[in-house]
Design an enzyme around this catalytic site. Structure first.
Site, PDB file in Angstrom:
ATOM      1  CD1 TRP A 252     -10.953  11.029  -5.755  1.00 18.18           C
ATOM      2  CD2 TRP A 252     -12.871  10.528  -6.796  1.00 18.18           C
ATOM      3  NE1 TRP A 252     -11.970  11.222  -4.870  1.00 18.18           N
ATOM      4  CE2 TRP A 252     -13.154  10.933  -5.488  1.00 18.18           C
ATOM      5  CE3 TRP A 252     -13.921  10.173  -7.634  1.00 18.18           C
ATOM      6  CZ2 TRP A 252     -14.464  10.973  -4.985  1.00 18.18           C
ATOM      7  CZ3 TRP A 252     -15.220  10.216  -7.154  1.00 18.18           C
ATOM      8  CH2 TRP A 252     -15.479  10.609  -5.836  1.00 18.18           C
TER       9      TRP A 252
ATOM     10  CD1 TRP B 110     -13.230  11.423 -13.842  1.00 19.43           C
ATOM     11  CD2 TRP B 110     -11.786  12.137 -12.289  1.00 19.43           C
ATOM     12  NE1 TRP B 110     -12.141  11.945 -14.492  1.00 19.43           N
ATOM     13  CE2 TRP B 110     -11.227  12.385 -13.568  1.00 19.43           C
ATOM     14  CE3 TRP B 110     -11.043  12.495 -11.166  1.00 19.43           C
ATOM     15  CZ2 TRP B 110      -9.985  12.986 -13.751  1.00 19.43           C
ATOM     16  CZ3 TRP B 110      -9.803  13.091 -11.343  1.00 19.43           C
ATOM     17  CH2 TRP B 110      -9.282  13.338 -12.619  1.00 19.43           C
TER      18      TRP B 110
ATOM     19  CD1 TRP C 103      -1.374  -0.433  -4.269  1.00 13.34           C
ATOM     20  CD2 TRP C 103      -1.886   1.034  -5.877  1.00 13.34           C
ATOM     21  NE1 TRP C 103      -1.956  -1.116  -5.305  1.00 13.34           N
ATOM     22  CE2 TRP C 103      -2.282  -0.242  -6.306  1.00 13.34           C
ATOM     23  CE3 TRP C 103      -2.102   2.118  -6.733  1.00 13.34           C
ATOM     24  CZ2 TRP C 103      -2.887  -0.468  -7.548  1.00 13.34           C
ATOM     25  CZ3 TRP C 103      -2.706   1.904  -7.976  1.00 13.34           C
ATOM     26  CH2 TRP C 103      -3.083   0.624  -8.362  1.00 13.34           C
TER      27      TRP C 103
ATOM     28  CD1 TRP D 133     -17.672  13.826 -17.231  1.00 19.55           C
ATOM     29  CD2 TRP D 133     -18.360  11.982 -16.184  1.00 19.55           C
ATOM     30  NE1 TRP D 133     -16.588  12.989 -17.109  1.00 19.55           N
ATOM     31  CE2 TRP D 133     -16.977  11.851 -16.475  1.00 19.55           C
ATOM     32  CE3 TRP D 133     -19.009  10.927 -15.534  1.00 19.55           C
ATOM     33  CZ2 TRP D 133     -16.253  10.716 -16.136  1.00 19.55           C
ATOM     34  CZ3 TRP D 133     -18.269   9.801 -15.185  1.00 19.55           C
ATOM     35  CH2 TRP D 133     -16.918   9.700 -15.492  1.00 19.55           C
TER      36      TRP D 133
ATOM     37  CG  ASN E 237      -8.421   2.165   0.370  1.00 20.17           C
ATOM     38  OD1 ASN E 237      -8.250   3.094  -0.404  1.00 20.17           O
ATOM     39  ND2 ASN E 237      -8.330   0.903  -0.014  1.00 20.17           N
TER      40      ASN E 237
ATOM     41  CD  GLU F 229      -2.770  -1.126  -0.169  1.00 20.31           C
ATOM     42  OE1 GLU F 229      -3.185  -0.061  -0.662  1.00 20.31           O
ATOM     43  OE2 GLU F 229      -2.936  -2.232  -0.721  1.00 20.31           O
TER      44      GLU F 229
HETATM   45  P1  FAD Z   1      -3.380   1.949   5.304  1.00 15.28           P
HETATM   46  O1  FAD Z   1      -4.239   0.912   4.752  1.00 15.28           O
HETATM   47  O2  FAD Z   1      -2.859   1.738   6.695  1.00 15.28           O
HETATM   48  O3  FAD Z   1      -2.233   2.247   4.295  1.00 15.28           O
HETATM   49  C1  FAD Z   1      -0.932   2.703   4.663  1.00 15.28           C
HETATM   50  C2  FAD Z   1      -0.557   3.864   3.805  1.00 15.28           C
HETATM   51  O4  FAD Z   1      -0.414   3.472   2.451  1.00 15.28           O
HETATM   52  C3  FAD Z   1      -1.556   4.978   3.784  1.00 15.28           C
HETATM   53  O5  FAD Z   1      -1.400   5.816   4.898  1.00 15.28           O
HETATM   54  C4  FAD Z   1      -1.280   5.676   2.475  1.00 15.28           C
HETATM   55  O6  FAD Z   1      -0.190   6.557   2.567  1.00 15.28           O
HETATM   56  C5  FAD Z   1      -0.878   4.508   1.583  1.00 15.28           C
HETATM   57  N1  FAD Z   1      -2.022   4.005   0.835  1.00 15.28           N
HETATM   58  C6  FAD Z   1      -2.941   3.102   1.239  1.00 15.28           C
HETATM   59  N2  FAD Z   1      -3.818   2.844   0.244  1.00 15.28           N
HETATM   60  C7  FAD Z   1      -3.451   3.612  -0.799  1.00 15.28           C
HETATM   61  C8  FAD Z   1      -3.954   3.803  -2.113  1.00 15.28           C
HETATM   62  N3  FAD Z   1      -5.010   3.123  -2.559  1.00 15.28           N
HETATM   63  N4  FAD Z   1      -3.342   4.683  -2.918  1.00 15.28           N
HETATM   64  C9  FAD Z   1      -2.250   5.367  -2.508  1.00 15.28           C
HETATM   65  N5  FAD Z   1      -1.718   5.222  -1.269  1.00 15.28           N
HETATM   66  C10 FAD Z   1      -2.313   4.361  -0.428  1.00 15.28           C
HETATM   67  N6  FAD Z   1      -4.799   8.569   0.254  1.00 15.28           N
HETATM   68  C11 FAD Z   1      -4.212   9.703   0.673  1.00 15.28           C
HETATM   69  O7  FAD Z   1      -3.223   9.649   1.407  1.00 15.28           O
HETATM   70  N7  FAD Z   1      -4.697  10.934   0.285  1.00 15.28           N
HETATM   71  C12 FAD Z   1      -5.791  11.057  -0.529  1.00 15.28           C
HETATM   72  O8  FAD Z   1      -6.186  12.184  -0.881  1.00 15.28           O
HETATM   73  C13 FAD Z   1      -6.441   9.867  -0.953  1.00 15.28           C
HETATM   74  N8  FAD Z   1      -7.569   9.933  -1.715  1.00 15.28           N
HETATM   75  C14 FAD Z   1      -8.155   8.761  -2.140  1.00 15.28           C
HETATM   76  C15 FAD Z   1      -9.302   8.838  -2.960  1.00 15.28           C
HETATM   77  C16 FAD Z   1      -9.910   7.676  -3.416  1.00 15.28           C
HETATM   78  C17 FAD Z   1     -11.126   7.759  -4.303  1.00 15.28           C
HETATM   79  C18 FAD Z   1      -9.374   6.420  -3.049  1.00 15.28           C
HETATM   80  C19 FAD Z   1     -10.022   5.143  -3.530  1.00 15.28           C
HETATM   81  C20 FAD Z   1      -8.263   6.336  -2.239  1.00 15.28           C
HETATM   82  C21 FAD Z   1      -7.629   7.500  -1.777  1.00 15.28           C
HETATM   83  N9  FAD Z   1      -6.490   7.442  -0.937  1.00 15.28           N
HETATM   84  C22 FAD Z   1      -5.887   8.603  -0.533  1.00 15.28           C
HETATM   85  C23 FAD Z   1      -5.850   6.157  -0.586  1.00 15.28           C
HETATM   86  C24 FAD Z   1      -6.337   5.497   0.710  1.00 15.28           C
HETATM   87  O9  FAD Z   1      -7.726   5.488   0.761  1.00 15.28           O
HETATM   88  C25 FAD Z   1      -5.800   6.166   1.983  1.00 15.28           C
HETATM   89  O10 FAD Z   1      -4.405   6.371   1.862  1.00 15.28           O
HETATM   90  C26 FAD Z   1      -6.047   5.274   3.200  1.00 15.28           C
HETATM   91  O11 FAD Z   1      -7.432   5.062   3.354  1.00 15.28           O
HETATM   92  C27 FAD Z   1      -5.498   5.936   4.431  1.00 15.28           C
HETATM   93  O12 FAD Z   1      -5.782   5.186   5.589  1.00 15.28           O
HETATM   94  P2  FAD Z   1      -4.627   4.404   6.342  1.00 15.28           P
HETATM   95  O13 FAD Z   1      -3.443   5.285   6.539  1.00 15.28           O
HETATM   96  O14 FAD Z   1      -5.215   3.790   7.549  1.00 15.28           O
HETATM   97  O15 FAD Z   1      -4.269   3.316   5.254  1.00 15.28           O
END
Ligand code: FAD
Length: 491
Positions: A395, A372, A291, A319, A354, A288
């Site tokens: 997005w 979007w 990602w 849209w 997420n 993640e």
């Molecule tokens: P964990 O599951 O603990 O993940 C650890 C870290 O990995 C996160 O803190 C984050 O830095 C990174 N990460 C995790 N999932 C993703 C992902 N899918 N894409 C990129 N990095 C990821 N994340 C943001 O930091 N900022 C945003 O503006 C953002 N907008 C999003 C919009 C959409 C539509 C979607 C689907 C996802 C978005 N995310 C965003 C990714 C993700 O949802 C969040 O990083 C995550 O929910 C944060 O919670 P956590 O730290 O507990 O995640």
């Protein structure tokens, strides 16, 4: 940049161009932007190697009030700056604050203190690149060096390349390459910060002065110290169960480190290095983080994605243009409980889980057929972790228009997603209180409740909680058709 020690005294550093920064002259500025920490911060350590440093933050109106203004993020940032200031003071220094345009202020301060170099952690958004280019140009005219060092990512976007030198557009091979690359050592924090003396420190405004008192205040503690506590708890065992639990929003099984990475309260390299050793949970977690790196990689190599889909063939989707569904989605009143719970969590806390981000985003683009970018802007308004790279790529993934995105004909069913990822409805009940007493049988489809069940649950559908604003089955068909139309038109 390469650095070869964990204590600042023994740190030999080269910048990203490979130039040695060991022999730079004294007095430099450490220009903080989105790296509000003192641990594992190569730019700070390199600046200190050269001599006394002026730690500086510039409140830039274009960020505070620009394209994506956000009370939650502004509040969080200001509080993080307060913590940074107190940490710098503990190390014999302090934060200096100015308010205005960096391309004017940074050269002026460099002149005032006789700085010979300005150190920053690299920043990758199109806005940051334009800003940094303007600052660098002004400094270069004065003979002052602009040193941009890593610290925001584990691997620089240019470092992860295919065999024939191109950027990646698919996550799997990107991740494999990313894992193979060597990494610098994690650096410590400086023992003391020798500071340029006699400069007006300026003043950090109180959040209330700007009207920046976001909903996130109760939800998450700002600052590097709180972030380091979160990391210690996570790396020390909280990570157990991540791989199996991360998709279930009521389990609290994710790290909640996203705002810490967004604001550079933690170094992603340190996060990765400390979170190994937990088998499949570490593997999934590090994927993640990768990602996140993939999102920055895409934004760096394809800056156009902030304004248009990565897949240009979907640039012509027709849209819908209705205010009512957009308002209902924003307010968490679509009649689809899982979507509404997520949207209300966002409004109440500045965060959304997420899995629910994916469901809510898919619902906007595919069920409501809304652009979007409208949804991405709403997320940016509220998310404390709101980040141009992650948000844009997230997005575009959910709307099926991005690199390595969900295929356009795969449309999340919001009810089925709820049944699968919130089977007992705990998450829904928490964020949609009018559904708190709805029996489990109806929690994902309250509109099906017979009148006597509605009475007993204290929830009248159409009065206390909305009827579904669209029919998912019909919306799904319409969505697939619009994507196909765009494909046909693009030839
Ligand atoms: P964990 O599951 O603990 O993940 C650890 C870290 O990995 C996160 O803190 C984050 O830095 C990174 N990460 C995790 N999932 C993703 C992902 N899918 N894409 C990129 N990095 C990821 N994340 C943001 O930091 N900022 C945003 O503006 C953002 N907008 C999003 C919009 C959409 C539509 C979607 C689907 C996802 C978005 N995310 C965003 C990714 C993700 O949802 C969040 O990083 C995550 O929910 C944060 O919670 P956590 O730290 O507990 O995640």
């Amino acid at each position: 940049m390469r650095a070869t020690a964990t204590s600042m005294g023994a740190c030999a550093v080269t910048d990203i161009a490979g130039e040695s920064v060991d022999d730079l002259p004294v007095a430099s500025i450490m220009w903080y932007r989105r790296d509000l920490r003192i641990h594992d911060l190569p730019a700070l350590l390199a600046a200190l190697e050269a001599g006394p440093v002026l730690p500086l933050f510039v409140l830039d109106d274009r960020l505070l009030h620009g394209r994506w203004p956000s009370a939650n993020r502004a509040w969080f940032m200001l509080e993080c700056l307060r913590v940074l200031d107190s940490q710098l003071r503990e190390h014999g220094s302090r934060l200096h604050v100015r308010h205005g345009a960096p391309e004017l202020l940074i050269p002026a301060i460099a002149r005032e203190v006789g700085a010979r170099a300005v150190y920053v952690s690299r920043d990758y958004s199109p806005f940051a690149r334009r800003r940094d280019a303007a600052v660098e140009e002004a400094l270069t005219r004065m003979g002052v060096a602009f040193r941009a060092l890593p610290g925001t990512l584990v691997q620089e976007p240019e470092a992860v390349r295919t065999g024939d030198g191109r950027p990646y557009a698919v996550f799997g091979p990107f991740f494999r390459k990313w894992q193979q690359l060597s990494r610098r050592a994690v650096l410590g924090s400086p023992a003391a910060i020798e500071t340029v003396a006699g400069v007006d420190p300026g003043r950090l405004p109180a959040t209330g002065e700007f009207g920046f008192e976001g909903a996130a205040q109760e939800a998450i503690a700002p600052g590097e110290l709180a972030a380091r506590e979160r990391l210690a708890a996570w790396a020390g065992g909280g990570i157990a169960g991540y791989a199996s639990g991360r998709d279930f929003p009521s389990k609290g099984a994710t790290s909640r480190l996203s705002q810490d990475l967004r604001w550079g309260l933690l170094s992603p390299l340190e996060v990765v290095e400390r979170c190994g050793g937990h088998g499949a949970d570490s593997g999934k977690f590090i994927a993640e983080i990768a990602w996140r790196e993939f999102s920055y990689h895409l934004l760096w190599h394809y800056p156009r994605i902030v304004r248009e889909p990565f897949q240009r063939r979907f640039g012509g989707i027709a849209w819908a243009n209705d205010a009512m569904p957009l308002d209902a989605w924003r307010a968490g009143r679509t009649g689809y409980p899982m979507v509404d719970a997520g949207m209300r969590e966002l409004l109440a806390t500045g965060y959304m889980h997420n899995r629910v981000r994916m469901i809510a985003a898919s619902f906007l683009a595919k069920d409501l057929l809304l652009d979007w970018q409208l949804g991405a802007a709403h997320f940016m308004e509220h998310l404390v972790d709101g980040d141009v790279a992650n948000n844009t790529v997230g997005w575009q993934w959910a709307a099926s228009v991005g690199a390595d995105a969900q295929p356009y004909f795969r449309v999340f069913n919001p009810r089925a997603q709820g049944e699968r990822f919130d089977p007992g409805g705990e998450y829904i009940r928490r964020w949609v209180p009018e559904l708190a007493n709805v029996p489990g049988k109806y929690i994902h489809e309250p509109a099906r409740m017979p009148p006597e069940v509605q009475r007993a649950a204290g929830c009248r559908v159409g009065v206390d909680y909305p009827e579904p604003i669209v029919d998912h089955v019909r919306a799904r068909q319409a969505s697939i058709e619009r994507y196909r139309e765009s494909l046909r038109r693009s030839g």
